[in-house]
Scaffold this active site. Structure first.
Site, PDB file in Angstrom:
ATOM      1  N   ARG A 117     -61.168 -25.357  32.121  1.00  0.00           N
ATOM      2  CA  ARG A 117     -61.642 -25.188  33.495  1.00  0.00           C
ATOM      3  C   ARG A 117     -61.737 -23.720  33.867  1.00  0.00           C
ATOM      4  NH1 ARG A 117     -58.229 -28.048  38.309  1.00  0.00           N
ATOM      5  NH2 ARG A 117     -56.907 -26.259  37.882  1.00  0.00           N
ATOM      6  N   ASP A 124     -60.731 -35.434  50.538  1.00  0.00           N
ATOM      7  CA  ASP A 124     -59.799 -34.422  50.044  1.00  0.00           C
ATOM      8  C   ASP A 124     -60.626 -33.204  49.666  1.00  0.00           C
ATOM      9  OD1 ASP A 124     -58.232 -32.777  48.440  1.00  0.00           O
ATOM     10  OD2 ASP A 124     -57.137 -34.443  47.527  1.00  0.00           O
ATOM     11  N   PHE A 138     -57.723 -36.700  42.189  1.00  0.00           N
ATOM     12  CA  PHE A 138     -56.473 -36.086  41.773  1.00  0.00           C
ATOM     13  C   PHE A 138     -55.368 -37.133  41.845  1.00  0.00           C
ATOM     14  CE2 PHE A 138     -52.675 -33.409  42.279  1.00  0.00           C
ATOM     15  CZ  PHE A 138     -52.804 -32.675  41.125  1.00  0.00           C
ATOM     16  N   TYR A 196     -53.665 -23.063  48.847  1.00  0.00           N
ATOM     17  CA  TYR A 196     -53.243 -22.125  47.790  1.00  0.00           C
ATOM     18  C   TYR A 196     -54.297 -21.925  46.713  1.00  0.00           C
ATOM     19  CZ  TYR A 196     -51.479 -26.609  45.854  1.00  0.00           C
ATOM     20  OH  TYR A 196     -51.336 -27.903  45.437  1.00  0.00           O
ATOM     21  N   LYS A 197     -55.401 -22.667  46.789  1.00  0.00           N
ATOM     22  CA  LYS A 197     -56.464 -22.496  45.790  1.00  0.00           C
ATOM     23  C   LYS A 197     -57.459 -21.452  46.300  1.00  0.00           C
ATOM     24  CE  LYS A 197     -55.888 -27.256  44.143  1.00  0.00           C
ATOM     25  NZ  LYS A 197     -55.491 -26.932  42.758  1.00  0.00           N
TER      26      LYS A 197
END
Lengths: 397, 397
Positions: free
Chosen positions: B356, B184, B113, B209-210
């Site tokens: 996605r 990560d 990312f 938050y995912k």
């Protein structure tokens, strides 16, 4: 003009409590729970990922930053919300050091909040130990501003004593010797009118959970003067400070102006509480607020002094040398504060012997001040604090 | 065992929506608004400053850290919550570089990312530019692990392709050459069983938050292996990482173990939402979750491939080489995703051509998958995306 009985009605305060600790954690704005529920149900719950566009989550750090900006005299578009104050101090410091590559000293004072000093220590360590954090007494700051300095890192209002530094004067002196200025406004924003723009501040930062009433651990803000906005290199170069975060480029390119001081994903729920808290502030005229704050603090100082001569006032008496808190020194300060809290007068204690009272006109009025004086008088004069109960230290003091 | 019809009932999802974007922003846990209201009214509103002691706000970052720790295989007491993922990556990187003073290379891959890479760039800049961020293709990471490396900084599951790195294998190889590892877990925590402890990870961090469903911009977490806990020097040395924050000492002394990775005041309101989100996770067995995730993703891949051969599967098919998302490549991916969203199938698009879909068994079941396949088939085969409406790019894509 501001009607303070109207602002008082906007807060949810426990009955019979005189809350003189809004300088540590502001009270709950009545509108905040509903605003939060809206953010949770109507935005997060209903829009899900679409909230980033439909609810404008991505723009909130700047929009809210500008509303704080009005309170601190910032030019619109140069304040942004995010992270914690320690992180924002770090970013400001790192930018200053980079802008003054030939200078090696950061000046601060022994009255500064320790986390500012810790962040400076950590930065110096990372930069290889070639810089020096020079600490002087608050009264000695002006004379210590020399051409060695890269920057001064000063908290305008001292968290213990309430003493206020002269921002325009120190800033002008710093600029005269080619140094930059970072102003920590933790005890200024919402406490008194601040003029970062006209005062010439290069960087400023602060938190929103004290006088601004945005809730425990609410996010911080940072201001960068327009003249530096396109030059200040962001130390913590996260994706939301990138010029095009959603292009997912492999290399960092700093965003425009204040945007580059953003780091990670904005704390949307915390921003909802801040939004509600700033609705109160949108109704407040800062000059009127200051007038009322000085009237109430004068009354408080005079009343407490008359009632209990053994409490030593450590806050300067001159209006332009203090913020919106009043502090006293007493060897039994810790126990005395516990005894006061037990009687509904909430201030706080700062080691070794400081009793701190925040006077916040948005929800504190003359009747509160008078009642607090009476209770403080009784606790001190009748030594009501002299009980083991009040001497037990809690984890967070 | 976990009953996923029971977990599904714990989320507030809009009717008729197939939300395949929980890998970007998880949905609202039904209990979260009430937990938040409690934190706002009963804690902040009623306790005010007393909440730090009475409501245990100060301890929450560690308590919540340990509940996340169970999901990622961390030893208790070695995970803490706070800040954003970018900040936590920075802390981990800075600690690694300091622990390997004679090494100059940080290895990452082009699938990482971007914010992780940006933070590494920024750190290298601050450290004087003597380090190198070396980027290789994801498939080339293993061969690129050499004795030059101070650390590898790897996102376990690729945010675009869903490809999963072999954590134990890469970690072992890194250790064999004396390098440290930072994992990560943004697309791993809550997506699949992770074993940072047994896998030997030195540092790990992630967001909440995912898959963890703690709300937009919810705070991050960091794990430091017990063997490093007392040695890793915190780069962002804020007051809450100090050994005695409330002693207000002038100099920094790093706190015990994971505490030193704390920086500023904890985001109490955001932590309330996280607390409610983790209540759901406390009922989940990670092995069962993985089993269901693989069953659903297998079904999704097979179904979409059968329905629309023009969608190229970019996620590896082998179970151990992927996370819990499925990605397809299509030149009209952006417009196609907009057309799907308009028909109630919510995934997202990542430039230049990736569609996605996150498959999250907590609230996505077989019927959702089958319906999504039908709608995807219709949109692609009937070219329903071929409308100007779907080609307009929004600010956040």
């Amino acid at each position: 003009m501001t009607d303070f009985s109207a602002t008082r009605a906007l807060f949810d305060l426990p009955p019979d409590l005189i809350y003189l600790d809004g300088n540590s954690l502001g009270p709950l704005p009545k509108a905040a729970p509903a605003r939060m529920e809206q953010a949770m149900r109507e935005e997060w719950g209903a829009m899900l990922i679409g909230g980033w566009n439909k609810a404008g989550w991505m723009e909130q750090p700047r929009a809210l930053g500008d509303r704080i900006g009005r309170l601190i005299g910032a030019e619109p578009g140069h304040t942004v919300v995010g992270d914690t104050l320690s992180i924002k101090v770090f970013q400001a410091l790192a930018a200053c050091v980079e802008m003054r590559p030939d200078r090696r000293v950061i000046l601060s004072d022994t009255g500064n909040f320790p986390s500012d000093l810790y962040m400076a220590e950590g930065l110096i360590r990372m930069l290889g130990g070639r810089h020096e954090l020079r600490l002087v007494d608050p009264e000695a700051v002006e004379d210590a501003i020399t051409e060695e300095l890269a920057a001064i890192l000063i908290t305008e209002v001292d968290y213990r004593t309430g003493r206020r530094h002269d921002m325009p004067r120190l800033t002008a002196k710093a600029h005269a010797v080619g140094a930059l200025t970072i102003w920590d406004l933790a005890h200024s924003a919402g406490a008194l009118p601040v003029e970062v723009g006209r005062g010439g501040a290069d960087f400023a930062c602060g938190c929103t959970y004290k006088y601004l009433n945005a809730g425990p651990g609410a996010p911080a803000f940072i201001y960068v003067a327009p003249r530096h906005a396109g030059r200040a290199v962001p130390a913590l170069s996260g994706w939301l400070g990138h010029r095009a975060p959603f292009a997912f480029e492999p290399s960092y390119r700093a965003g425009d102006g204040i945007d580059r001081m953003r780091v990670g994903t904005p704390p949307v729920l915390a921003l909802a509480a801040l939004d509600a808290a700033l609705d109160v502030w949108d109704t407040v005229d800062m000059a009127t607020l200051r007038q009322e704050s000085l009237r109430l603090t004068d009354r408080f100082i005079a009343g407490v002094e008359a009632a209990c001569p053994e409490l030593e006032v450590v806050t300067p008496r001159e209006h332009d040398r203090r913020g919106s808190q009043v502090s006293f020194r007493h060897p039994e300060g810790y126990a005395a504060m516990q005894a006061l809290i037990a009687r509904g007068v909430v201030g706080d204690f700062r080691a070794p012997d400081i009793m701190r009272f925040g006077v916040t006109p948005l929800f504190i009025d003359e009747a509160d001040i008078d009642r607090a004086i009476t209770i403080i008088g009784a606790v001190m004069n009748e030594r009501l604090y002299d009980a083991p109960l009040y001497r037990t230290r809690s984890a967070v003091t």
